[in-house]
Design a protein around this motif. Structure first.
Motif, PDB file in Angstrom:
ATOM      1  N   ARG A 160      50.027  55.587  34.462  1.00  0.00           N
ATOM      2  CA  ARG A 160      50.643  55.830  35.771  1.00  0.00           C
ATOM      3  C   ARG A 160      49.652  56.283  36.828  1.00  0.00           C
ATOM      4  O   ARG A 160      49.918  56.154  38.022  1.00  0.00           O
ATOM      5  N   ASN A 161      48.506  56.803  36.400  1.00  0.00           N
ATOM      6  CA  ASN A 161      47.575  57.420  37.347  1.00  0.00           C
ATOM      7  C   ASN A 161      46.576  56.398  37.890  1.00  0.00           C
ATOM      8  O   ASN A 161      45.369  56.615  37.883  1.00  0.00           O
ATOM      9  N   VAL A 162      47.093  55.259  38.353  1.00  0.00           N
ATOM     10  CA  VAL A 162      46.248  54.149  38.797  1.00  0.00           C
ATOM     11  C   VAL A 162      46.695  53.702  40.183  1.00  0.00           C
ATOM     12  O   VAL A 162      47.895  53.588  40.451  1.00  0.00           O
ATOM     13  N   GLU A 163      45.739  53.446  41.063  1.00  0.00           N
ATOM     14  CA  GLU A 163      46.031  52.997  42.422  1.00  0.00           C
ATOM     15  C   GLU A 163      45.496  51.586  42.640  1.00  0.00           C
ATOM     16  O   GLU A 163      44.362  51.271  42.262  1.00  0.00           O
ATOM     17  N   LEU A 164      46.303  50.736  43.257  1.00  0.00           N
ATOM     18  CA  LEU A 164      45.888  49.390  43.646  1.00  0.00           C
ATOM     19  C   LEU A 164      45.353  49.426  45.068  1.00  0.00           C
ATOM     20  O   LEU A 164      46.032  49.903  45.977  1.00  0.00           O
ATOM     21  N   ARG A 165      44.132  48.912  45.250  1.00  0.00           N
ATOM     22  CA  ARG A 165      43.529  48.810  46.569  1.00  0.00           C
ATOM     23  C   ARG A 165      43.365  47.336  46.928  1.00  0.00           C
ATOM     24  O   ARG A 165      42.939  46.535  46.083  1.00  0.00           O
ATOM     25  N   LEU A 166      43.668  47.003  48.173  1.00  0.00           N
ATOM     26  CA  LEU A 166      43.761  45.604  48.591  1.00  0.00           C
ATOM     27  C   LEU A 166      43.037  45.395  49.913  1.00  0.00           C
ATOM     28  O   LEU A 166      43.038  46.266  50.781  1.00  0.00           O
ATOM     29  N   ASN A 167      42.416  44.213  50.062  1.00  0.00           N
ATOM     30  CA  ASN A 167      41.761  43.861  51.318  1.00  0.00           C
ATOM     31  C   ASN A 167      41.681  42.346  51.432  1.00  0.00           C
ATOM     32  O   ASN A 167      41.966  41.618  50.462  1.00  0.00           O
TER      33      ASN A 167
END
Length: 410
Positions: A160-167
């Motif tokens: 759960r401790n995961v972040e998606l970063r997008l560009n």
């Protein structure tokens, strides 16, 4: 004394005690999801023509300039141990005429990758990676599906401790004008650039954003952003990717400086970062010009590389555990001839039962101790003409050796 060898620096042994989390849990989940999403397994060679990586990754990338394991073989050819999975899979796509198959062609592989860099926590010179590629479609919904595939893996593992970063880093239509603006900014702030940044800037100014120097990263916060220079089609593509991710119910953060470290990326770039570890555990993006670079027709594609070593570390950090499967049956010899039991062992294994026997010449007491350590649910004490079948939670059963096989299968 003979020399004692150790694994080379930056490599590791994956021991049997680690197998349940690595293979039975994480890789098994990856394989199952690949099937559910329609991705076929491909395996490429461990080394390739060095030009494949130099041409696709970019001369300024860390991979090409610092990290490749390159050697000359006995035929005088320059070969490189595989540092990443996308270029070899695209090479196979071109070589084997996969453009003639229904598009997109969805492929995945588990393989060791090799990069010479300073060993750090979860950063190995030989590291295992899950590479997932979808080649032959420019549909932004495919970008979202690929990203959601990895998110589904995280959910299956309970992370759960995961972040998606997008560009989006634009394409050949809008990026040149942006690079010109970026170069003007870099000229005006040349004193901030270290040797690594100058090297990257020569062939790929965008990769200046990939320099890890904290001072430079802070300064680059004021540099022009590619997101402000996207052309209409690139803006529409990013908006469609975002809409599809939101349809999946996925949360993400726009990261304007996310460029990835290889030259072949275009438009969508993304990474999953484990907040607790501060490590990227998966990264990828669209590479619509890569197949053409290596001799194929213009072909869009998107993919990611996910470090398995890092995912294991993230799973352990969040308390994910996996128990090793124990034996079903352990045979203890108490008068029976070993040869008479070996045939039974083979027959039970053919039926899918995990069985073992003592091969160390232990005493009866020692064999019983070993049976307990094995975790076997059934212990068979084999005597000259009969056997005692001892099952967890049941009374001992005495049967003839002739009846033993049928008893164990019941």
């Amino acid at each position: 004394m003979p020399e004692r060898f150790q694994a080379p620096r930056g490599t590791r042994d994956i021991l049997p005690a680690e197998e349940p989390l690595w293979f039975d849990t994480i890789i098994a989940a990856m394989e199952e999801l690949a099937v559910l999403y329609g991705y076929g397994r491909i395996q490429t060679p461990g080394f390739e023509d060095s030009g494949l990586f130099a041409r696709t990754a970019g001369e300024a990338s860390d991979v090409v300039s610092k990290e490749m394991y390159t050697f000359t073989d006995r035929g005088g050819r320059s070969l490189t141990l595989r540092p990443e999975g996308t270029a070899p899979i695209c090479r196979a796509y071109v070589q084997h005429g996969m453009h003639r198959e229904p598009q997109p062609v969805k492929l995945h592989t588990f393989a060791p990758m090799y990069r010479y860099s300073a060993p750090q926590k979860a950063r190995f010179r030989e590291h295992w990676q899950w590479s997932v590629e979808a080649i032959g479609s420019a549909d932004p919904a495919l970008d979202a599906e690929l990203i959601q595939l990895y998110d589904a893996l995280l959910a299956r593992l309970g992370l759960r401790n995961v972040e998606l970063r997008l560009n989006s880093i634009g394409d050949a239509n809008c990026r040149p004008a942006y690079v010109e603006r970026l170069n003007e900014w870099l000229d005006a702030h040349d004193e901030l650039l270290d040797e690594e940044a100058h090297h990257k800037r020569v062939t790929s100014p965008l990769q200046v954003f990939d320099v890890k120097s904290p001072e430079l990263q802070a300064a680059l916060a004021d540099a022009p952003r590619i997101g402000d220079a996207l052309c209409g089609p690139c803006r529409e593509h990013l908006a469609a990717v975002r809409a599809s991710l939101e349809a999946y119910g996925m949360r993400y953060r726009l990261e304007p400086a996310l460029v990835r470290g290889l030259d072949y990326y275009s438009r969508t770039t993304f990474e999953f970062v484990h907040a607790g570890l501060g490590l990227s555990i998966c990264g990828g993006g669209r590479y619509d010009g890569l197949v053409e670079q290596i001799g194929g027709a213009p072909t869009p594609g998107i993919g990611f590389g996910a470090g398995i070593d890092r995912l294991v570390l993230a799973a352990e950090a969040e308390g994910v555990t996996a128990a090793r499967r124990g034996l079903d049956v352990f045979f203890v010899l108490d008068g029976a001839e070993q040869g008479r039991v070996l045939g039974l062992l083979a027959a039970l294994r053919r039926d899918g039962l995990a069985c073992d026997i003592d091969y160390a010449g232990r005493s009866f007491k020692g064999q019983m101790t070993q049976a307990g350590r094995s975790g076997a649910g059934t212990v068979v004490i084999a005597r000259a003409e009969e056997a005692v079948v001892r099952r967890d939670g049941a009374a001992d059963e005495v049967v003839s050796l002739e009846e033993l096989e049928a008893t164990l299968r019941s």
